[in-house]
Structures are given as structure tokens and as C-alpha cells.
Design a protein around this motif. Sequence first.
Motif, mmCIF file in Angstrom:
data_model
loop_
_atom_site.group_PDB
_atom_site.id
_atom_site.type_symbol
_atom_site.label_atom_id
_atom_site.label_comp_id
_atom_site.label_asym_id
_atom_site.label_seq_id
_atom_site.Cartn_x
_atom_site.Cartn_y
_atom_site.Cartn_z
ATOM 1 N N ILE A 1 0.837 -1.206 0.000
ATOM 2 C CA ILE A 1 0.000 0.000 0.000
ATOM 3 C C ILE A 1 0.867 1.249 0.000
ATOM 4 O O ILE A 1 1.780 1.386 0.824
ATOM 5 C CB ILE A 1 -0.920 -0.002 1.236
ATOM 6 C CG1 ILE A 1 -1.888 -1.180 1.178
ATOM 7 C CG2 ILE A 1 -1.714 1.311 1.335
ATOM 8 C CD1 ILE A 1 -2.735 -1.346 2.408
ATOM 9 N N LEU A 2 0.560 2.176 -0.924
ATOM 10 C CA LEU A 2 1.266 3.454 -0.979
ATOM 11 C C LEU A 2 0.457 4.554 -0.305
ATOM 12 O O LEU A 2 1.010 5.517 0.220
ATOM 13 C CB LEU A 2 1.512 3.850 -2.439
ATOM 14 C CG LEU A 2 2.331 2.866 -3.271
ATOM 15 C CD1 LEU A 2 2.333 3.283 -4.727
ATOM 16 C CD2 LEU A 2 3.760 2.794 -2.743
ATOM 17 N N GLY A 3 -0.849 4.429 -0.353
ATOM 18 C CA GLY A 3 -1.720 5.434 0.249
ATOM 19 C C GLY A 3 -3.074 4.819 0.517
ATOM 20 O O GLY A 3 -3.467 3.862 -0.160
ATOM 21 N N ALA A 4 -3.788 5.366 1.507
ATOM 22 C CA ALA A 4 -5.102 4.804 1.860
ATOM 23 C C ALA A 4 -5.946 5.876 2.525
ATOM 24 O O ALA A 4 -5.415 6.885 3.003
ATOM 25 C CB ALA A 4 -4.923 3.629 2.815
ATOM 26 N N THR A 5 -7.241 5.643 2.574
ATOM 27 C CA THR A 5 -8.083 6.581 3.300
ATOM 28 C C THR A 5 -7.839 6.406 4.797
ATOM 29 O O THR A 5 -7.592 5.294 5.270
ATOM 30 C CB THR A 5 -9.572 6.390 2.974
ATOM 31 O OG1 THR A 5 -10.324 7.366 3.720
ATOM 32 C CG2 THR A 5 -10.067 5.000 3.303
ATOM 33 N N ARG A 6 -7.913 7.535 5.519
ATOM 34 C CA ARG A 6 -7.732 7.476 6.976
ATOM 35 C C ARG A 6 -9.074 7.282 7.677
ATOM 36 O O ARG A 6 -9.115 7.058 8.883
ATOM 37 C CB ARG A 6 -7.106 8.787 7.473
ATOM 38 C CG ARG A 6 -5.671 8.995 7.029
ATOM 39 C CD ARG A 6 -4.747 8.014 7.750
ATOM 40 N NE ARG A 6 -3.362 8.248 7.382
ATOM 41 C CZ ARG A 6 -2.496 8.927 8.143
ATOM 42 N NH1 ARG A 6 -2.870 9.450 9.288
ATOM 43 N NH2 ARG A 6 -1.245 9.076 7.745
ATOM 44 N N ASP A 7 -10.169 7.449 6.920
ATOM 45 C CA ASP A 7 -11.479 7.304 7.569
ATOM 46 C C ASP A 7 -12.441 6.568 6.636
ATOM 47 O O ASP A 7 -12.330 5.357 6.456
ATOM 48 C CB ASP A 7 -12.017 8.667 8.036
ATOM 49 C CG ASP A 7 -11.738 9.799 7.040
ATOM 50 O OD1 ASP A 7 -12.105 9.650 5.867
ATOM 51 O OD2 ASP A 7 -11.154 10.830 7.440
ATOM 52 N N ASP A 8 -13.395 7.276 6.027
ATOM 53 C CA ASP A 8 -14.382 6.600 5.174
ATOM 54 C C ASP A 8 -13.772 6.176 3.851
ATOM 55 O O ASP A 8 -12.838 6.806 3.347
ATOM 56 C CB ASP A 8 -15.542 7.559 4.857
ATOM 57 C CG ASP A 8 -16.303 7.962 6.105
ATOM 58 O OD1 ASP A 8 -16.238 7.210 7.097
ATOM 59 O OD2 ASP A 8 -16.936 9.023 6.078
#
Length: 335
Positions: free
Chosen positions: A153-160
Amino acid sequence: MKILGFESTCDETAVAVVEDGRRVLSDAIASQADMHALYGGVVPEIASRRHVEAIAALTEKALQDAGCSRSDIDAVAAAYAPGLIGAVLVGLSFAKSVAWALGIPLIPVHHIRGHIAANYLAFPDLEPPFLALAISGGNTLLVDVADYTNMHILGATRDDAAGECFDKAARVLGLSYPGGKPMDELAQQSAGGVYRLPHAHVDGAPLDMSFSGLKTAVVNLAHHAEQTGERLDRAALARDFTQAVSDTLVPRTMEAVRLTGRKILVAAGGVAANSIIRANLEQACREQGCKLYLPPLRLCGDNGSMIAAQGYYEYRAGHAAGMELNAYATREISE
Ligand code: KG4
């Protein structure tokens, strides 16, 4: 090699037969969306019960549609994570019983790896390495796909998740569940530029995303209009909302392309069906000289063939499981 794939992580029961990870022989789906629409969202207990009701007959249908008997199947693949735990357990338990009864391997498949693999079914020339933007109802991830089973994973949502945000915004605009498609249709009726909506940035994590502030802003606008009697331009709000989601997704995706030096971008998941996000990705990839694969709409949402497709590559990498395999509500794509 013919693989029977099972998907039951949310509100779609799906069983498919895929040959050698690329050729779909059958793809049987029983959607529960109508039932959950009565409640405005997925009710986990109902989802599990519906999977139990549908899965045996759907398996017979998948075999019949593929022109296969049970003895033609070489292995069983099942989505074992992430998802609604009760729902995942139904598909996984059924898949285990089929593998055990037929004496064939059981292959665990991460649901988001499956979404990415949906592209192998549509594009015979597509091979890793590439970058993937996985945008679904429960997950929003930027993934470096180094090879078929090696991802991080390089980036992801922190919430929804992006899809969750679409569904909630659609609900306050009076649209039916699942809200992504009706939001898409409504947004196409306006050029937007009416509502200023928040665009969140995560300090120190330029590829991470956040959608909860955007969701709350749309909810507040709708409630404010309701309470004051002010007219809400629903089409403009749908358009501005979608553009804000796109403004979060597309620049980060292109930054990840730049940072990794990957030359191919693959979109995956239900939100990848969105017409505005697709158009914006196309334009950004054209400008940045990156080859873009957008799955056909029928392969964006949950289906069994994507699980069977990824199952083929997991099997080739030696990732078979025993009967002790458990279901997980959350699980990293890299595990
Ligand atoms: O991938 P998916 O079928 O299920 C999960 O794995 O979560 O994604 C479902 C999500 C829902 O939130 C749905 O509203 C959204 O995909 N969706 C869309 C569109 N079609 C489906 N979102 C935006 N625009 C669409 N056209």
C-alpha cells in the motif's frame, strides 16, 4: 486450470468458474441490494442470511452455466477478507466444504486483490508490475502491484472509503441505495461550480486520503436546506461532491505514478464505474503518459470471477490454505 470462485464479503453472493485466471466460463450473481435499500444501507445480519439462502443454488448455476461437472473443477477460491464478518464466513465456509468434499485445494483471496484481478479478465495483455487505484464501498487504496501476489500500500483513506462517502451523500440527497450510480446520473445533469466543499490533506502523508469531512459537509448542507427551506441544487451538489472525490483521488494517484515510475495504472472497485472519475483519470493519464486500464462497468462491482482470477495466481504462488482458514473483517492487502 478451472477454479470455482466465491465472493460474499458484502451484499452480493457471487460464484464463478474461471479458466487459467483469464477466461470466464460462468459468473453467477445474486444481489441483495433491493432488500438493503429498504434500510438505506447494508444490514449485516440480513446480508449473512441472504448469502446462506442463495449460495448452494448459485453454485449449481455457476457450474451449469460453465458446462462443468464437479469433477472438472481443479480448485476452489474464496474471498476470506476484508468484509462483513458474518457475510464473509458464509462464502468461506461453503467454499471450504466444497474443497473438502471434492478433495481439491482451497485458495484464500483478499477481496481487494480480487477487484484488481478483475482487470485480467477484461484485458488479456495486462500484466504486473503496475499501480492500482482500488476504490470500493469499504476500501480506498493506492497499491503498488509488483507482481500478481506481491503488493504493498502506498496510500489509503484514513477514515471513510470513497464508496461509503458516495452512499451517505446520496442518502441525504434522497437517492436510493447503493447511491453511487444514482449520484453519477444526477451529477451529469449539472456543470457544478455552485458548492465549495472541503478537500482534506493528511499532514505528512501526501498519498493518504480523507473523506469524512466531505461527507459531513454534504450532510450539513442538506440538513441546513431542509431546516431553512432553502432550495438545494441537488444536481450541482452531486457534481461538486463527485469532483471533490475525484480531486482527492486523481492527483494522489498521479503522484504515486510519478514516485514509483510505473507506466501502467489500473482502476478497480465499484467507484471505478463513476463516469466523472473515469474521465478525469483518462485525462490525467494522457497528460502524464501513463497507460490506463479501466475495467468495464460489469467488472467494477463485486463478482465471483475476480476471486477465481486472483485465486489462479495465488495458487501458482503456492498460497493454498487448510481447513483452519478463518474469515477476517479487516486484513492488509500485503499480508
Ligand atoms: O466494489 P463494490 O461493488 O463493493 C465493495 O467491494 O465495497 O463497490 C460498491 C460501491 C458502493 O459504495 C457504490 O455506491 C459504489 O461502489 N458505486 C459507485 C458507482 N457505482 C457503484 N460510486 C460512484 N459512481 C458510480 N457510478
